[in-house]
Design an enzyme around this catalytic site. Structure first.
Site, PDB file in Angstrom:
ATOM      1  N   GLN A 207       1.930  -6.117   5.677  1.00 63.42           N
ATOM      2  CA  GLN A 207       2.141  -5.805   4.285  1.00 63.42           C
ATOM      3  C   GLN A 207       3.543  -6.252   3.891  1.00 63.42           C
ATOM      4  O   GLN A 207       4.314  -6.676   4.748  1.00 63.42           O
ATOM      5  CB  GLN A 207       1.952  -4.321   4.041  1.00 63.42           C
ATOM      6  CG  GLN A 207       0.533  -3.839   4.373  1.00 63.42           C
ATOM      7  CD  GLN A 207       0.207  -2.424   3.880  1.00 63.42           C
ATOM      8  OE1 GLN A 207       0.999  -1.779   3.212  1.00 63.42           O
ATOM      9  NE2 GLN A 207      -0.971  -1.924   4.234  1.00 63.42           N
TER      10      GLN A 207
ATOM     11  N   GLU B 233       0.842  -1.199   0.000  1.00 60.59           N
ATOM     12  CA  GLU B 233       0.000   0.000   0.000  1.00 60.59           C
ATOM     13  C   GLU B 233       0.879   1.252   0.000  1.00 60.59           C
ATOM     14  O   GLU B 233       2.023   1.221   0.482  1.00 60.59           O
ATOM     15  CB  GLU B 233      -0.900  -0.017   1.254  1.00 60.59           C
ATOM     16  CG  GLU B 233      -1.813   1.184   1.358  1.00 60.59           C
ATOM     17  CD  GLU B 233      -2.914   1.021   2.401  1.00 60.59           C
ATOM     18  OE1 GLU B 233      -2.835   0.098   3.236  1.00 60.59           O
ATOM     19  OE2 GLU B 233      -3.869   1.837   2.375  1.00 60.59           O
TER      20      GLU B 233
ATOM     21  N   GLU C 122      -6.440  -9.053   3.707  1.00 55.09           N
ATOM     22  CA  GLU C 122      -5.566  -8.359   4.678  1.00 55.09           C
ATOM     23  C   GLU C 122      -5.567  -9.195   5.947  1.00 55.09           C
ATOM     24  O   GLU C 122      -6.638  -9.492   6.497  1.00 55.09           O
ATOM     25  CB  GLU C 122      -6.066  -6.946   5.001  1.00 55.09           C
ATOM     26  CG  GLU C 122      -5.791  -5.946   3.908  1.00 55.09           C
ATOM     27  CD  GLU C 122      -6.209  -4.526   4.274  1.00 55.09           C
ATOM     28  OE1 GLU C 122      -6.165  -4.154   5.471  1.00 55.09           O
ATOM     29  OE2 GLU C 122      -6.610  -3.795   3.347  1.00 55.09           O
TER      30      GLU C 122
ATOM     31  N   ASN D  16     -12.544  -0.916  -0.892  1.00 54.97           N
ATOM     32  CA  ASN D  16     -11.872  -1.560   0.245  1.00 54.97           C
ATOM     33  C   ASN D  16     -12.540  -1.124   1.541  1.00 54.97           C
ATOM     34  O   ASN D  16     -12.836   0.068   1.722  1.00 54.97           O
ATOM     35  CB  ASN D  16     -10.394  -1.131   0.278  1.00 54.97           C
ATOM     36  CG  ASN D  16      -9.696  -1.532   1.571  1.00 54.97           C
ATOM     37  OD1 ASN D  16      -9.402  -2.698   1.779  1.00 54.97           O
ATOM     38  ND2 ASN D  16      -9.445  -0.556   2.449  1.00 54.97           N
ATOM     39  N   GLU D  17     -12.763  -2.082   2.423  1.00 56.43           N
ATOM     40  CA  GLU D  17     -13.337  -1.775   3.748  1.00 56.43           C
ATOM     41  C   GLU D  17     -14.446  -0.726   3.629  1.00 56.43           C
ATOM     42  O   GLU D  17     -14.393   0.347   4.253  1.00 56.43           O
ATOM     43  CB  GLU D  17     -12.260  -1.340   4.744  1.00 56.43           C
ATOM     44  CG  GLU D  17     -11.311  -2.474   5.073  1.00 56.43           C
ATOM     45  CD  GLU D  17     -10.381  -2.244   6.275  1.00 56.43           C
ATOM     46  OE1 GLU D  17     -10.357  -1.132   6.824  1.00 56.43           O
ATOM     47  OE2 GLU D  17      -9.703  -3.207   6.666  1.00 56.43           O
TER      48      GLU D  17
ATOM     49  N   TYR E  43      -7.018  -8.891  11.574  1.00 59.54           N
ATOM     50  CA  TYR E  43      -5.710  -8.570  12.159  1.00 59.54           C
ATOM     51  C   TYR E  43      -5.577  -9.192  13.537  1.00 59.54           C
ATOM     52  O   TYR E  43      -6.553  -9.269  14.291  1.00 59.54           O
ATOM     53  CB  TYR E  43      -5.521  -7.045  12.240  1.00 59.54           C
ATOM     54  CG  TYR E  43      -5.226  -6.434  10.884  1.00 59.54           C
ATOM     55  CD1 TYR E  43      -3.950  -6.506  10.342  1.00 59.54           C
ATOM     56  CD2 TYR E  43      -6.221  -5.812  10.135  1.00 59.54           C
ATOM     57  CE1 TYR E  43      -3.666  -5.961   9.089  1.00 59.54           C
ATOM     58  CE2 TYR E  43      -5.943  -5.273   8.879  1.00 59.54           C
ATOM     59  CZ  TYR E  43      -4.659  -5.354   8.368  1.00 59.54           C
ATOM     60  OH  TYR E  43      -4.374  -4.829   7.134  1.00 59.54           O
TER      61      TYR E  43
END
Ligand code: AHR
Length: 515
Positions: free
Chosen positions: A367, A47, A318, A194-195, A261
C-alpha cells in the site's frame, strides 16, 4: 517482458560472480508500436489499516507536524513527485465494513468504531469522504472509491455515489454542500465490494455476480459523471472469478479486479522476513513474483474468450510483497521494511504489466504508506522514501507511454536449487515526450551483466537515465540513513555503432535512448 533462450549453467552462478558471461542482447523495435501503457498501472492503494492513513498521512489540522488541512506536507510533497495517477480507498477488507455516513459532518461528532480487520484499534472516522477527496486534490490524482457490498446495502452504496457526484438539488447533494463541498467530486472508479471470496463475504463467484448486478443497477450519476465500475474478482492461481464475472457481470463493467501478493516462501503462515533473509529467499521471492505473468496470461485468455471486444480491463488492484510483520509491531498493522529486493520486485511487475498493457489498464500496489510494500515509511514527524518509491519514480516516463516490442536474447538465467528465473528483464516504450525509454532489471543478487542494446528504427548514439542498486540484498533506508538506497545517474555512449550497458547485480535501470 520477454526473456528468450536462457542459458542455464550447471554450476553455482552465485559462487562465480566475477565470471565474464556472453553478452545479453536487448532488442527494441520502434517501428512496431503497441498499446498505450495506461498511467493507472502506476496506481496506489490507501486503506484504513495500521498507520497507512492515520499518522502516516493524516495527522489532523491541529498537529505540530506541518500539514495542510490535516494531511502531512512532507508525505504529500513526496507523493506528488511520484505523479500518482490513482488512489484506491478506503479498503481492502476495510471497505466492506465501512459505512460512509460515519465519515461526514463535524469530525468531533463522528462515531468511533473498532477496526476489526486491522489490529482492533479505534477508528474515529476522522478521514472520511471529504478528507479523502482533499488528499486526491492535493496530490492531483484520481479517486478509486471502493464501496461496501459485504455489510452494506444497495441503498447505502447508491446514496454514497449520489452524495459524491450529484449536481442536483437532492437532499444528499445539499448535505454535501452543507458539509463544505459545493461542486460534485470526480469519482474516476468505483469498486463494488472487495475480495468477496474472503473478507468481503465468503461468497461463491455466482452469488457475488448476482449481487454485483443488483448493486450496480442502482448506481446512478449525472450524465458524464459515471465512474468506471469495477467488479471484485479472484486471486492467486484462480481464473474462476474472471470466468464467471466476465460472463455474468459484464454489463457496464469496466474492469474485473485481481489480487496477487508475493510471499518469499509462498506460505501464509511463514511468509519470510523483510530483512536478514538468505539468498534462497531472494531467489524464491523473484520466482514467486514472476508467477503473476502466468496468472495474468490465464485470466486474459478467459477474458479474450468471453469479451473478445476487449471492453473489460484486468485490474490488479492489490499486489506487492507481503512479509512476516516486523517483530514488536502490531501484527494487524502489516508493517514491513522495504529493501532493494522490493524495488527489483516492483520493476519486474511493471515490466510484466507492460506486456499485457491492452488488458492490464490499472494496478494498485499495496500500500502507499507504512503498510506492506510501501512507498514511504514514517515515524512521528520523520519520513523516509523506500527503494520501491524510487522504482516508481524512475518508471514515471512509462505512464501513458506507447509500448514497444522488446526481446532479450542470450540471457543467462539466474539458477538456484535446480530452478531458474530470467537474469535480465526488459521493457521499452515511447514516452509522451517522444523519447524511447528502456528499463532493465537484473534479478541476480551478485552477478553484473553486460547488455548490448539494439534499437530498430533508431540510430543509437547514447543513453542516459538512472540506476538503483545496493551492496546488500536487504539494503534499505532508515531514519538514520535515509539515503542509503537511492538512484544514481547513469549514461553510456555507443562505440563503433554498438552500445553496451553494464547492469549491476540486483539493479533497476531506466534510461532514455538518444540518437
Ligand atoms: O492489503 C491488505 C489486505 O489484503 C486488503 O485489505 C485485502 O483486500 C487483502 O487481503
Amino acid at each position: 517482458m520477454k526473456a528468450l533462450k536462457p542459458i542455464i549453467l550447471a554450476c553455482s552462478l552465485a559462487a562465480l560472480p566475477a565470471l565474464a558471461f556472453a553478452q545479453v542482447s536487448v532488442s527494441v523495435d520502434t517501428t512496431k508500436p503497441g498499446p498505450v501503457i495506461n498511467k493507472n498501472v502506476y496506481g496506489q492503494f490507501a486503506e484504513h489499516l495500521g498507520t497507512g492513513i492515520y499518522e502516516g498521512m493524516w495527522v489532523g489540522p491541529d498537529s505540530r507536524i506541518p500539514n495542510t488541512r490535516g494531511w502531512r506536507n512532507d508525505v504529500v510533497g513526496a507523493l506528488k513527485e511520484l505523479k500518482v495517477p490513482l488512489v484506491r480507498w478506503p479498503g481492502g477488507c476495510f471497505a466492506d465494513e465501512y459505512h460512509w455516513r460515519d465519515g461526514i459532518g463535524a469530525r468531533n461528532k463522528r462515531p468511533v468504531k473498532v477496526n476489526t480487520h486491522w489490529g482492533g484499534v479505534a477508528e474515529d472516522n476522522a478521514v472520511g469522504t471529504h478528507e479523502f477527496f482533499d488528499l486526491v486534490e492535493l496530490l492531483g490524482t484520481d479517486a478509486y472509491v471502493n464501496g461496501n457490498l459485504g455489510s452494506g446495502t444497495p441503498q447505502e452504496m447508491a446514496e454514497w455515489l449520489e452524495y459524491m457526484t450529484s449536481d442536483t438539488k437532492s437532499s444528499l447533494a445539499e448535505l454535501r454542500r452543507k458539509n463544505g463541498r459545493k461542486e460534485p467530486y470526480k469519482v474516476a472508479y468505483f469498486g463494488i465490494g472487495n475480495e468477496a471470496w474472503g473478507c468481503g463475504g465468503n461468497m461463491k463467484p455466482e452469488y457475488y455476480a448476482h449481487l454485483y448486478n443488483h448493486y450496480a443497477t442502482f448506481l446512478k450519476t449525472p450524465p458524464g459523471a459515471r465512474p468506471k465500475i469495477v467488479a471484485s474478482g479472484g486471486n492467486d492461481n484462480d481464473t474462476k472469478w474472471t470466468e464467471v464475472l466476465s460472463r455474468e457481470a459484464a454489463r457496464g463493467t469496466d474492469g474485473i479486479s485481481y489480487h496477487y501478493y508475493t510471499l518469499p516462501t509462498g506460505v501464509w503462515d511463514k511468509k519470510g522476513a523483510a530483512t536478514g533473509f538468505p539468498e534462497s529467499e531472494w531467489f524464491s521471492t523473484i520466482q514467486q513474483t514472476l508467477r503473476i505473468d502466468q496468472q495474468i496470461k490465464q485470466n486474459i485468455a478467459v477474458l479474450d474468450k468471453n469479451d473478445p471486444q476487449k471492453k473489460i480491463g484486468f485490474y490488479v488492484d492489490e499486489w506487492g510483497t507481503w512479509y512476516d510483520v516486523e517483530p514488536g509491531t502490531n501484527p494487524g498493522f502489516l508493517f514491513q521494511r522495504n529493501t532493494i529486493r522490493d524495488a527489483v520486485v516492483a520493476a519486474l511487475n511493471f515490466n510484466i504489466f507492460h506486456e499485457y498493457a491492452e488488458r492490464v489498464r490499472m494496478t494498485n500496489i499495496a500500500q502507499m504508506v507504512n503498510v506492506l510494500q510501501a512507498m514511504i515509511i514514517t515515524d512521528k514527524d520523520k519520513m523516509l522514501l523506500t527503494p520501491t518509491y524510487h522504482a516508481y519514480k524512475m518508471y514515471i516516463p512509462f505512464q501513458d507511454a506507447t509500448k514497444l516490442p522488446v526481446a532479450v536474447d542470450n540471457d543467462v538465467a539466474y539458477s538456484s536449487n535446480g530452478k531458474a528465473v530470467p537474469g535480465i528483464s526488459a521493457t521499452a516504450a515511447r514516452g509522451k515526450d517522444g523519447k524511447v525509454y528502456v528499463a532493465l532489471v537484473n534479478t541476480h543478487p551478485t552477478r553484473a551483466s553486460d547488455v548490448a542494446l539494439n534499437v530498430a528504427g533508431l540510430n543509437v548514439g547514447s543513453v542516459s537515465g538512472q540506476v538503483l542498486t545496493a551492496e546488500k540484498m536487504d539494503a534499505h533506508n532508515t531514519f538514520e540513513q535515509p539515503q542509503a538506497v537511492k538512484p544514481a545517474a547513469f549514461s553510456a555512449k555507443a562505440v563503433d555503432g554498438k552500445l553496451t550497458i553494464k547492469v549491476p547485480a540486483k539493479a533497476v535501470m531506466v534510461f532514455a535512448v538518444e540518437a
